[in-house]
Design an enzyme around this catalytic site. Structure first.
Site, mmCIF file in Angstrom:
data_model
loop_
_atom_site.group_PDB
_atom_site.id
_atom_site.type_symbol
_atom_site.label_atom_id
_atom_site.label_comp_id
_atom_site.label_asym_id
_atom_site.label_seq_id
_atom_site.Cartn_x
_atom_site.Cartn_y
_atom_site.Cartn_z
ATOM 1 N N HIS B 58 -20.547 37.815 0.598
ATOM 2 C CA HIS B 58 -20.303 36.669 -0.336
ATOM 3 C C HIS B 58 -19.548 37.220 -1.507
ATOM 4 C CE1 HIS B 58 -23.981 35.160 1.478
ATOM 5 N NE2 HIS B 58 -24.530 36.071 1.118
ATOM 6 N N HIS B 220 -25.795 31.178 3.969
ATOM 7 C CA HIS B 220 -26.137 31.985 5.292
ATOM 8 C C HIS B 220 -26.106 31.151 6.429
ATOM 9 C CE1 HIS B 220 -28.198 34.250 1.990
ATOM 10 N NE2 HIS B 220 -27.242 35.283 2.256
#
Lengths: 335, 335
Positions: B58, B220
């Site tokens: 991320h 995700h």
């Protein structure tokens, strides 16, 4: 085609509207022309103006570097197309602060032709101008034809050095000399994995096969040196380093800045993996890295891939690189 | 699969190596553990420590916010997987500077479970800890179940506020109170256009059809609210704004910060086009925008899409937001 846009014809205008709305204290459009961005409240009335221009589709290049310590004005065209000479001329006039204007831009035919005309017009107004072209992409021509090379991510270092030199109050000749010295020591090469999509076209204008990587592709999809089977990160870093160092000829105890520039869709994680390899190669040779730049500095919208720039420093260039800057996309705190 | 990596097993370690090599003056690994990054030369020995943790993939979340004015430590796991409680515990110990430690992280099961255990262990060492969970993703559950919501880009604002509050020298209770107040006013929603690729898997773990957009997808790839035909930028901005404002209930003269966060592959141009629409909606309502954030702040590697966060400010939160910060990915000069 999946792009988060409205009417493709408004792509550039709406982008600039967004930038202007986001940073009203830093930048402004010139006379409400959404193709010319200028630094707001330029504080120095006796400095060289630094201006640039080029096609859209490369953010943060070019618009993002308008501001304190970098460039004073930027004219942009449609995606991948030069702005007109009239807009450049208007911008040059707005960025004349008593010491002349440096036009600093990438070596592309349209931009060159239009800046030539704009500078001629400025000359009639007794505005002194100089042009310095960025030609850092070693993949775009052999070393014996290096004057024909294109400008890519090295533009950002050039803006930083020229901007800092101008803030020092140097005259136009000296700013040109320092910027040219920097550019002689700035070399870049990139690789591309997937193409980008020009909004008005709506689909990729070229293709890179699954499992392949194009070495040396330009930021508008210009053909590279070679198409290879997909390589791993360390192989890519090694290959590019060797190509750059063939010309830079780095020696022990040299100091360099390194830019790993994501072209748009390549994750930051991958950029760090590549930086890691370049840092290891340089560490082994006892070459010091100063102020590395890792991230998206000059993109091709959603193209996947990255470029590596090595900028060989001397004492003067190092000091200028470290000077403060504060633009929408580039902040440096001098510590 | 086209990723610029080496052995996928080394993806996380090599990423952290890169970050450590790039910013040796700002961050360091804890005892050479490449899963724990801490702020270097932490100058304040009498402040609340701010730590976080979560899965890799991320960037700039989470590692990029370790530094002055934001977080003091960060433990990371494999891609999209929580780090172990042992690593969190080691990190908490290293970030105890005499006033206790705030564990500030996104509301995901694995991270929650492991932080619970780590805090219990810290308790045996008489280290005072508190946990504040970020649950800003309004798409992840209805308002009546908002305690089950996931944390996404709002994490970055939470780090900024908590970090600034800690630098003020406030005690743990006060830092918790301010951070929680901020989080009550931070709402996010995103859209996704294309999936991302987990390096060890090597191909997308889910699919979004050509011509479709998934509203509310998690970072995700968690299922969103709805799959729609592709929308234009203004429609996306309007839809998300309404969803966020249903809860924020913004009034005339309110002040907000807005984050347009690219998920990885979406060009900055498109992010500005969306920001432009949000700014217009807010301007029409006479709501002021303070310090907008536009760029990639919390990504899912090469996922295309973006999220919009609105952070409603009061005087205290505005002042803390404006405090200086200097981390590898976040620099704010207080002017």
């Amino acid at each position: 085609m999946k792009k988060i846009i409205n009417n493709p014809e408004n792509f550039v205008k709406e982008t600039v509207e967004g930038i202007k709305l986001a940073y009203p204290e830093k930048v402004d459009t010139l006379e409400n022309d959404f193709r010319i961005l200028i630094r707001k409240n330029n504080p120095k009335k006796n400095k060289v103006g630094i201006v640039t221009a080029g096609g859209s589709g490369h953010l943060p290049v070019f618009l993002g570097y308008v501001g304190e310590g970098m460039i004073d004005g930027c004219a942009i065209g449609n995606v991948f197309a030069s702005p007109s000479s009239q807009k450049m001329y208007k911008m040059i006039k707005a960025c004349e602060f008593g010491k002349g204007v440096l036009c600093l831009y990438g070596n592309y035919g349209g931009d060159r032709m239009n800046f030539e005309m704009a500078c001629e017009n400025a000359d009639f107004d007794d505005i002194k101008t100089a042009q310095v072209l960025v030609k850092d992409d070693v993949a775009s021509a052999d070393e014996n034809k290096k004057d024909t090379r294109r400008g890519v991510a090295g533009l950002v270092y050039a803006y930083k050095i020229a901007g800092a030199a101008a803030e020092m109050g140097y005259d136009l000749e000296k700013v040109v000399e320092i910027t040219q010295k920097a550019l002689n020591n700035i070399k870049t090469m990139g690789v591309a994995l997937t193409p980008c999509i020009v909004p008005e076209v709506g689909e990729p204008t070229f293709k890179i096969e699954e499992g392949k990587i194009e070495i040396g592709m330009g930021i508008h999809g210009e053909q590279g040196i070679e198409i290879k089977d997909m390589m791993n990160a360390d192989e890519i870093a090694q290959l590019i380093f060797e190509k750059l160092n063939k010309e830079l000829k780095l020696q022990e105890n040299d100091e360099v800045s390194v830019m790993i520039n994501g072209l748009g869709a390549t994750p930051l994680e991958e950029q760090y993996i590549v930086f890691r390899k370049i840092a290891k190669i340089l560490n082994e040779k006892n070459i010091n890295i100063i102020m590395p730049h890792i991230g998206e500095y000059a993109t091709s919208m959603e193209m996947a891939g990255l470029s590596i720039t090595i900028f060989k420093l001397d004492q003067e260039l190092k000091e200028l690189l470290k000077k403060p800057a504060n633009t929408p996309f580039y902040t440096n705190i001098n510590k």
